[in-house]
Design an enzyme around this catalytic site. Structure first.
Site, PDB file in Angstrom:
ATOM      1  N   ARG A 110     -42.673  55.158  51.075  1.00 56.65           N
ATOM      2  CA  ARG A 110     -43.611  56.083  51.445  1.00 56.65           C
ATOM      3  C   ARG A 110     -44.924  55.568  50.744  1.00 56.65           C
ATOM      4  NH1 ARG A 110     -43.536  62.492  51.522  1.00 56.65           N
ATOM      5  NH2 ARG A 110     -43.700  61.960  49.126  1.00 56.65           N
ATOM      6  N   PHE A 135     -39.866  69.988  56.128  1.00 53.54           N
ATOM      7  CA  PHE A 135     -39.361  69.614  54.834  1.00 53.54           C
ATOM      8  C   PHE A 135     -38.037  70.612  54.439  1.00 53.54           C
ATOM      9  CE2 PHE A 135     -40.125  70.218  50.387  1.00 53.54           C
ATOM     10  CZ  PHE A 135     -40.304  68.522  49.849  1.00 53.54           C
ATOM     11  N   ASP A 173     -47.630  74.826  58.326  1.00 53.79           N
ATOM     12  CA  ASP A 173     -47.727  74.227  57.236  1.00 53.79           C
ATOM     13  C   ASP A 173     -48.619  73.219  56.857  1.00 53.79           C
ATOM     14  OD1 ASP A 173     -46.919  73.296  54.553  1.00 53.79           O
ATOM     15  OD2 ASP A 173     -44.872  74.022  54.675  1.00 53.79           O
ATOM     16  N   TYR A 192     -50.796  71.071  44.995  1.00 54.56           N
ATOM     17  CA  TYR A 192     -50.791  69.715  44.136  1.00 54.56           C
ATOM     18  C   TYR A 192     -50.723  68.616  44.654  1.00 54.56           C
ATOM     19  CZ  TYR A 192     -45.723  70.825  45.138  1.00 54.56           C
ATOM     20  OH  TYR A 192     -44.640  71.063  45.899  1.00 54.56           O
ATOM     21  N   LYS A 193     -50.892  68.561  46.101  1.00 53.03           N
ATOM     22  CA  LYS A 193     -50.881  67.097  46.855  1.00 53.03           C
ATOM     23  C   LYS A 193     -52.272  66.429  47.102  1.00 53.03           C
ATOM     24  CE  LYS A 193     -46.451  68.115  48.697  1.00 53.03           C
ATOM     25  NZ  LYS A 193     -45.656  68.799  49.729  1.00 53.03           N
TER      26      LYS A 193
HETATM   27  C1  LIG Z   1     -44.670  69.754  49.272  1.00 58.29           C
HETATM   28  C2  LIG Z   1     -44.137  70.541  50.295  1.00 58.29           C
HETATM   29  C3  LIG Z   1     -43.523  71.734  49.892  1.00 58.29           C
HETATM   30  C4  LIG Z   1     -43.439  72.232  48.624  1.00 58.29           C
HETATM   31  O1  LIG Z   1     -43.051  73.521  48.252  1.00 58.29           O
HETATM   32  P1  LIG Z   1     -43.129  74.148  46.967  1.00 58.29           P
HETATM   33  O2  LIG Z   1     -42.593  75.563  47.212  1.00 58.29           O
HETATM   34  O3  LIG Z   1     -44.591  74.172  46.479  1.00 58.29           O
HETATM   35  O4  LIG Z   1     -42.206  73.330  45.781  1.00 58.29           O
HETATM   36  C5  LIG Z   1     -43.023  72.376  51.035  1.00 58.29           C
HETATM   37  N1  LIG Z   1     -43.214  72.121  52.318  1.00 58.29           N
HETATM   38  C6  LIG Z   1     -43.602  71.187  52.481  1.00 58.29           C
HETATM   39  C7  LIG Z   1     -44.034  70.779  54.010  1.00 58.29           C
HETATM   40  C8  LIG Z   1     -44.125  70.133  51.639  1.00 58.29           C
HETATM   41  O5  LIG Z   1     -44.760  68.965  51.925  1.00 58.29           O
END
Ligand SMILES: *Cc1c(COP(=O)(O)O)cnc(C)c1O
Length: 404
Positions: free
Chosen positions: A364, A125, A194, A217-218
């Protein structure tokens, strides 16, 4: 050919079917975006309201003690721990995933001062790549980014930390956590995971890894911008250095000392005052997992993803399934490539099927085992089929802002 009754009978046999009743979901929507913003657990508004009214409104500053706000971040961490296979006292909630990653990756890098490479993959990400870039800069290290399938060969003697996202946010491809952790350790590196696209959707075992982070939040349904979480293996907690020393990570915050002395244990991961109302919402949201075995979540997730891919194969033309077909190589969402992805998703959303797109061409569909019905999968593909037959994607206005 699979038919609707196949999915209806899967719902009837679903051991987790009643979990859906713990959520408030609009009746006219097929929600396939729980991997991006988990839906609202039905009891959360009441809990948040009472905390605001009584704890903040009536009890005021006394609530830090009387309602134990002070320890909430660690208590929420202890509730997340069983979902990721971590022992008590090794997880703390708070900050954002990006900040948590910066903290744990910096701490990991500092534990391997004689090596200079932080290794990750190009499927990661973007915020992870940016944050790891900051870690490298601050820790005088080199960020080495290789293709996901090249990670195994890239774990050499110069690597201090391997930092990977378990499930790829675009394709749903899943790294082999146990095998890569083992490889990193054999090479003398530390392993950071992660779990943003894994925690809450499957059984996990981070207990052999050094550190991990994840998103609130996911699949954990903590609400927009919910606090994230960080795990540090107890073997490292005594030597872990938080790159951002703050008073919440101090051994005795209210001594108000001018010099920093880290707290014992996972509390040294804290930085500053945490968003208590958001922590309260996440804490309450985690109730939906009470009594739920994460391996049952995984079993259901596999069925949902399998059903979606089989239907896509049977009923859709012109799409490429980019999610791996081997169950052990994927997470809990399905991605389909199509040149008109953006218009197709807009047409789907207009018909009540909510997924999302990732540029340039991926549709997705998140399949969250906590609340999804199998028949959602049937509905989504049937409506997608309709959208394609009618070429409805030609007639939707381009979305005004980014489709996130
Ligand atoms: C959703 C997601 C994030 C989100 O990061 P925030 O700092 O909470 O906005 C980070 N890394 C991955 C792999 C994600 O899927």
């Amino acid at each position: 050919m699979l038919d609707r009754s196949h999915f209806e009978s899967l719902d009837q046999e679903d051991p987790l079917a009643e979990m859906r009743e713990r959520f408030r979901l609009p009746p006219d929507v097929v929600y396939l975006d729980g991997n991006s913003l988990g839906p609202l657990p039905a009891h959360v508004p009441g809990v948040v309201e009472s905390v605001v009214e009584q704890q903040w409104g009536d009890d005021l500053i006394r609530s830090w003690n009387t309602h134990d706000w002070w320890t909430l971040a660690a208590r929420v961490g202890d509730r997340i721990a069983p979902l990721i296979g971590a022992p008590p006292g090794s997880v703390i909630a708070g900050d954002t995933t990006t900040v948590c990653l910066f903290k744990v990756a910096s701490g990991a890098r500092a534990l391997r001062p004689d090596r200079h490479v932080i290794l990750t993959d190009s499927g990661n990400f973007p915020t992870d790549l940016y944050a790891l870039g900051s870690v490298a800069e601050a820790g005088v290290a080199e960020l080495r980014v290789v293709a996901p399938e090249e990670v195994v060969d890239a774990i050499g003697a110069d690597v201090a930390v391997v930092c990977l996202t378990h499930v790829d946010y675009r394709t749903g491809r899943r790294h082999d956590m146990a095998a890569l952790t083992d490889l990193a350790h054999r090479a003398g590196a530390l392993m950071v995971w992660d779990l943003a696209h894994s925690a809450g959707a499957m059984d996990l075992d981070v207990s052999g890894a050094d550190m991990a982070v994840g998103c609130g939040y996911k699949y954990l349904n903590g609400g927009p911008g919910a606090p994230a979480f960080a795990y540090v293996n107890p073997v490292h907690q005594g030597s872990f250095v938080n790159p951002i020393a703050g008073w919440w990570g101090h051994a005795d915050p209210f001594a108000m000392e001018t010099s920093f002395e880290p707290a014992e244990g996972i509390r040294r991961l804290a930085i500053g005052t945490q968003p208590i109302i958001s922590l309260v919402a996440l804490d309450a949201a985690l109730d939906v997992f009470d009594g739920v075995d994460p391996s049952a979540l995984r079993a259901k997730s596999e069925l949902l993803v399998d059903g979606f891919i089989r239907l896509a194969d049977e009923r859709l033309d012109g799409f490429e399934v980019v999610t791996p077909r081997r169950p052990s190589a994927r997470g809990s969402h399905v991605s389909l490539a199509h040149p008109q992805a953006v218009g197709i998703m807009a047409a789907l959303i207009a018909r009540g099927v909510i997924g999302d797109v990732r540029p340039p061409n991926l549709l997705r569909f998140g399949l969250s085992p906590a609340f999804q019905r199998h028949v959602d999968v049937w509905e989504a593909v049937a409506i997608l089929e309709q959208v394609m037959e009618e070429e409805a994607w030609r007639f939707v206005a381009a979305p005004a802002g980014p489709v996130t």
